[in-house]
Scaffold this motif. Sequence first.
Motif, PDB file in Angstrom:
ATOM      1  N   ALA A 117      31.767   7.325  56.249  1.00  0.00           N
ATOM      2  CA  ALA A 117      31.886   7.059  57.831  1.00  0.00           C
ATOM      3  C   ALA A 117      33.189   6.281  58.069  1.00  0.00           C
ATOM      4  CB  ALA A 117      30.683   6.262  58.294  1.00  0.00           C
ATOM      5  N   TRP A 118      33.717   5.422  57.162  1.00  0.00           N
ATOM      6  CA  TRP A 118      35.028   4.763  57.624  1.00  0.00           C
ATOM      7  C   TRP A 118      36.278   5.467  57.639  1.00  0.00           C
ATOM      8  CZ3 TRP A 118      39.310   5.178  54.587  1.00  0.00           C
ATOM      9  CH2 TRP A 118      39.194   5.386  53.299  1.00  0.00           C
ATOM     10  N   ARG A 119      36.318   6.727  57.342  1.00  0.00           N
ATOM     11  CA  ARG A 119      37.543   7.554  57.460  1.00  0.00           C
ATOM     12  C   ARG A 119      37.313   8.402  58.580  1.00  0.00           C
ATOM     13  NH1 ARG A 119      37.677   9.735  51.387  1.00  0.00           N
ATOM     14  NH2 ARG A 119      36.119  11.539  51.792  1.00  0.00           N
ATOM     15  N   ALA A 120      36.290   8.507  59.330  1.00  0.00           N
ATOM     16  CA  ALA A 120      35.889   9.494  60.388  1.00  0.00           C
ATOM     17  C   ALA A 120      37.103   9.711  61.396  1.00  0.00           C
ATOM     18  CB  ALA A 120      34.447   9.423  60.979  1.00  0.00           C
ATOM     19  N   GLN A 121      37.377   8.579  61.666  1.00  0.00           N
ATOM     20  CA  GLN A 121      38.591   8.540  62.689  1.00  0.00           C
ATOM     21  C   GLN A 121      39.756   9.462  62.409  1.00  0.00           C
ATOM     22  OE1 GLN A 121      40.150   4.707  63.816  1.00  0.00           O
ATOM     23  NE2 GLN A 121      39.872   4.046  61.851  1.00  0.00           N
ATOM     24  N   TRP A 122      39.931   9.632  61.386  1.00  0.00           N
ATOM     25  CA  TRP A 122      41.231  10.401  60.882  1.00  0.00           C
ATOM     26  C   TRP A 122      41.155  11.925  60.116  1.00  0.00           C
ATOM     27  CZ3 TRP A 122      40.335   5.453  58.500  1.00  0.00           C
ATOM     28  CH2 TRP A 122      41.070   4.178  59.146  1.00  0.00           C
ATOM     29  N   VAL A 123      39.816  12.374  60.076  1.00  0.00           N
ATOM     30  CA  VAL A 123      39.496  13.427  59.504  1.00  0.00           C
ATOM     31  C   VAL A 123      38.907  14.447  60.417  1.00  0.00           C
ATOM     32  CG1 VAL A 123      39.614  12.516  57.253  1.00  0.00           C
ATOM     33  CG2 VAL A 123      37.468  12.921  58.744  1.00  0.00           C
ATOM     34  N   GLU A 124      38.897  15.625  60.312  1.00  0.00           N
ATOM     35  CA  GLU A 124      38.140  16.803  60.920  1.00  0.00           C
ATOM     36  C   GLU A 124      36.957  17.110  59.763  1.00  0.00           C
ATOM     37  OE1 GLU A 124      38.498  21.293  62.662  1.00  0.00           O
ATOM     38  OE2 GLU A 124      40.263  20.434  61.669  1.00  0.00           O
TER      39      GLU A 124
END
Length: 131
Positions: A117-124
């Motif tokens: 979840a921690w990288r959700a803001q940068w990925v599709e």
Amino acid sequence: MNEHDIRATIDKHWAASASGDQVAEHEIYHDDAVCEYPQSGEVIHGRHNLLALRSHHPGKPSGFAVRRIVGQGNLWVTEYVINYQDKRAHTVSIMEFRDGKVSHETQYFADPFQAPAWRAQWVEHVLHPIG
């Protein structure tokens, strides 16, 4: 054999693999081809052994989708996804050609995993269906 012919040979190989045509699938290999599975430490020597091994696989694939094929000269890489009994295996095949046939192949198999979840803001988040 030129690159166009090698690509056509690879396309024929993957189509045969997807359709379950074991004989046509293995026409791409030299009789003395070597195939490596680095994750399990296995090395298969010879087209005959490779065909026998794959023909006896207890969980035949129920789906198969090539994502992309790239290559140049005698070195070609295919990314694909295999579905084995509702379990996906993301796979990379590295093929080395000699005289128009594969002399060496290395295959890597990877299970999918949940994205943190921690990288959700940068990925599709994209799922690649199996066709």
